[in-house]
Design a protein around this motif. Structure first.
Motif, PDB file in Angstrom:
ATOM      1  N   VAL A 308       0.858  -1.180   0.000  1.00 22.94           N
ATOM      2  CA  VAL A 308       0.000   0.000   0.000  1.00 22.94           C
ATOM      3  C   VAL A 308       0.894   1.228   0.000  1.00 22.94           C
ATOM      4  O   VAL A 308       1.895   1.273   0.737  1.00 22.94           O
ATOM      5  CB  VAL A 308      -0.922   0.003   1.238  1.00 22.94           C
ATOM      6  N   ALA A 310       1.832   4.304   1.373  1.00 25.50           N
ATOM      7  CA  ALA A 310       1.506   4.990   2.628  1.00 25.50           C
ATOM      8  C   ALA A 310       1.404   6.494   2.456  1.00 25.50           C
ATOM      9  O   ALA A 310       0.793   7.171   3.292  1.00 25.50           O
ATOM     10  CB  ALA A 310       2.570   4.660   3.678  1.00 25.50           C
ATOM     11  N   LEU A 314      -5.763   5.543   1.426  1.00 27.95           N
ATOM     12  CA  LEU A 314      -6.167   4.200   1.028  1.00 27.95           C
ATOM     13  C   LEU A 314      -7.253   4.283  -0.031  1.00 27.95           C
ATOM     14  O   LEU A 314      -8.228   5.024   0.118  1.00 27.95           O
ATOM     15  CB  LEU A 314      -6.688   3.425   2.239  1.00 27.95           C
ATOM     16  N   ASP A 318      -6.968  -0.675  -3.177  1.00 27.14           N
ATOM     17  CA  ASP A 318      -6.203  -1.279  -2.075  1.00 27.14           C
ATOM     18  C   ASP A 318      -7.086  -2.233  -1.288  1.00 27.14           C
ATOM     19  O   ASP A 318      -6.698  -3.375  -0.993  1.00 27.14           O
ATOM     20  CB  ASP A 318      -5.669  -0.189  -1.131  1.00 27.14           C
ATOM     21  N   TYR A 336       3.253  -1.135   4.227  1.00 25.16           N
ATOM     22  CA  TYR A 336       3.027   0.266   3.866  1.00 25.16           C
ATOM     23  C   TYR A 336       4.321   0.800   3.272  1.00 25.16           C
ATOM     24  O   TYR A 336       5.266   1.129   3.991  1.00 25.16           O
ATOM     25  CB  TYR A 336       2.581   1.065   5.089  1.00 25.16           C
ATOM     26  N   TRP A 339       7.411   4.672   3.019  1.00 27.93           N
ATOM     27  CA  TRP A 339       7.291   5.254   4.351  1.00 27.93           C
ATOM     28  C   TRP A 339       8.230   6.439   4.536  1.00 27.93           C
ATOM     29  O   TRP A 339       8.013   7.306   5.389  1.00 27.93           O
ATOM     30  CB  TRP A 339       7.566   4.176   5.405  1.00 27.93           C
ATOM     31  N   LEU A 350      -3.290   8.323   8.261  1.00 26.17           N
ATOM     32  CA  LEU A 350      -3.236   6.909   7.892  1.00 26.17           C
ATOM     33  C   LEU A 350      -3.787   6.039   9.013  1.00 26.17           C
ATOM     34  O   LEU A 350      -4.522   5.074   8.758  1.00 26.17           O
ATOM     35  CB  LEU A 350      -1.792   6.511   7.571  1.00 26.17           C
ATOM     36  N   ARG A 366       1.478  -5.986   9.977  1.00 24.51           N
ATOM     37  CA  ARG A 366       1.735  -4.707   9.313  1.00 24.51           C
ATOM     38  C   ARG A 366       3.203  -4.336   9.443  1.00 24.51           C
ATOM     39  O   ARG A 366       3.796  -4.468  10.513  1.00 24.51           O
ATOM     40  CB  ARG A 366       0.867  -3.599   9.921  1.00 24.51           C
ATOM     41  N   ASN A 368       6.045  -1.199   8.050  1.00 29.30           N
ATOM     42  CA  ASN A 368       6.281   0.070   7.356  1.00 29.30           C
ATOM     43  C   ASN A 368       7.646   0.005   6.682  1.00 29.30           C
ATOM     44  O   ASN A 368       8.673  -0.137   7.363  1.00 29.30           O
ATOM     45  CB  ASN A 368       6.239   1.235   8.344  1.00 29.30           C
TER      46      ASN A 368
END
Length: 484
Positions: A308, A310, A314, A318, A336, A339, A350, A366, A368
């Motif tokens: 995704v 970041a 979104l 997505d 994400y 970043w 976010l 998750r 980053n």
């Protein structure tokens, strides 16, 4: 009068399976749902299919495979990355690598595509050069032939588009390339494909150039996301080479691209997929076939990394990609990306977007990262392992029934139609994905099933894996029938 077996569970606090045939839930178990990784057998030789754009390489690849795998369209340059497929002929397995169009002195993205073809040739056991006999040998083919003649590997020459006797005579002119006898073939109609496959098997060496240890097979990871989110950049970062073509133009990747990646001391099989723009039903041409192959890549994977952006809000796309992974029942890691471009204000936004829009995937791992700089990319491996551990996890029936007894005692199912359903028995039917089966006396509302899933995760974990809950309603038996 025969005692009603359902009467014992007065408030749901005690589960009674005396009425229940154990063989019914046992039927859900391992055999039907086994999904072991593919075992790696003997090393397979590799055939690289090369040639200039639009000579019919991908069509010929599909003909050699005996199935439609490679994306085919009249537009030149549809295939851009080198893509590997498993093939079988006369009882022997081998790998076919489809490549993008090879052009000397190429620039821009075409130069990257040519570089991919050159890498495929350098790693192959046999190279198959495809030439369009209706056009004849061009300067591009002569340049490729010059490179191939200097190589130390067998080279076969496929004279494609030989559809009749007239074009068969034109195939003889390709002797001028100095690569031996041209093999006449029609990728569209299948003419000569069997003879060509026989020649390929004869040319393969006894021992392939590259061998990989057979240890049960690497875990399969699908790399997903909308176009231009950085999937190919991340794959190249992980591999440590220009494995996938990267360009500022969105939609560079069309075919799924397989790569063996060593990450944190473990080998993984990554599949870079095409960015999904539209639903499969509304996509056309290349996008349609790319969407189908992306969906197939999800089905073949064990865990998916959804990238995704970041730095941007979104999007619906997505969420659609994440939903595809959940519906396929695969473990999930959301990465994400970009970043390094996210400031404090964007991070706050976010977090709100995640809380509001990713309700279905709050359990996902998750990370980053930044594919461009390599930031936190090493954290992907622990997240992948955690997600797969949950995906593989199985909880014993005894523990599940003890847990469900406590939950139902504190929070009974809501009344439906004047009657309160009772959960009589529970078991985990299978892992991959973990599936909980509840045998009840009535239907359970969707909200209550979500509540049970949340409680199930709180007790047993399952971070990074979807959990499915199936309800099987058992009709109340007629006491008169039990006397017969």
């Amino acid at each position: 009068m025969t005692e009603d077996p359902l009467a014992d569970a007065s408030d749901g606090s005690e589960l009674d399976g005396s009425w229940f045939d154990e063989s019914e839930w046992m039927a859900f178990d391992d055999a039907e749902y086994s999904d072991e990784p593919d075992g790696a057998g003997a090393p397979q030789p590799v055939l690289a299919v090369v040639g200039r754009p639009n000579v019919g390489k991908s069509t010929l690849v599909n003909r050699l495979l005996g199935r439609r795998e490679a994306v085919v369209q009249d537009t030149p340059g549809v295939t851009r990355d080198r893509v590997a497929y498993d093939a079988l002929w006369s009882g022997r397995r081998f790998t076919v690598v489809d490549t993008g169009g090879w052009e000397p002195d190429a620039k821009g993205m075409q130069a990257s595509i040519t570089a991919q073809a050159e890498r495929a040739m350098s790693a192959a056991d046999v190279v198959l050069l495809v030439v369009d006999v209706q056009v004849g040998a061009t300067e591009a083919e002569e340049a490729v032939a010059k490179v191939l003649r200097r190589s130390k590997r067998p080279v076969l020459l496929a004279a494609n588009k030989v559809d009749d006797q007239r074009t068969l005579a034109e195939a003889a002119a390709l002797w001028s390339l100095g690569l031996g006898e041209p093999q006449p073939v029609s990728a569209t109609h299948g003419r000569g494909s069997g003879d060509l496959l026989d020649k390929v098997l004869e040319a393969f060496p006894t021992t392939p150039r590259e061998e990989f240890a057979a240890t049960g097979g690497p875990r399969r990871v699908a790399l997903l996301g909308k176009p231009n989110v950085g999937k190919s950049s991340l794959l190249n970062r992980l591999v440590g080479e220009q494995r996938a073509v990267v360009d500022e133009a969105a939609g560079t990747t069309v075919d799924p691209v397989d790569s063996l990646v060593e990450l944190d001391g473990e080998v993984w099989r990554f599949v870079d997929t095409a960015g999904l723009r539209k639903r499969v039903k509304t996509a056309q041409g290349t996008e349609y076939y790319a969407s189908l192959r992306t969906k197939a890549a999800i089905e073949a994977a064990e865990v998916a990394i959804v990238l995704v952006d970041a730095s941007e809000p979104l999007s619906e796309q997505d969420l659609r990609v994440i939903s595809m992974v959940i519906e396929a029942g695969r473990a999930l890691v959301i990465a994400y990306n970009k970043w390094d471009l996210v400031d404090d204000e964007r991070r706050q936004k976010l977090n709100k977007e995640i809380d509001r829009q990713l309700v279905r995937a709050r359990w996902a791992e998750r990370v980053n990262i930044s594919a461009e700089t390599g930031r936190a990319v090493a954290k992907l491996a622990p997240s992948l392992r955690a997600a797969l551990d949950s995906w593989d996890q199985r909880v014993s029936t005894g523990k599940i029934n003890s847990w469900i007894s406590d939950v139902v005692a504190a929070h009974p199912p809501p009344v439906r139609g004047g009657k309160q359903p009772k959960i009589m028995f529970a078991t985990q039917a299978h892992p991959r994905p973990p599936t909980l089966v509840l045998f009840t006396t009535g239907f359970l509302e969707a909200g209550y099933r979500r509540f049970l899933e949340r409680k199930f995760r709180e007790t047993f974990g399952f971070v990074g894996s979807p959990v499915r809950i199936s309800v099987r309603v058992r009709e109340r038996k007629d006491p008169k029938s039990s006397r017969r």
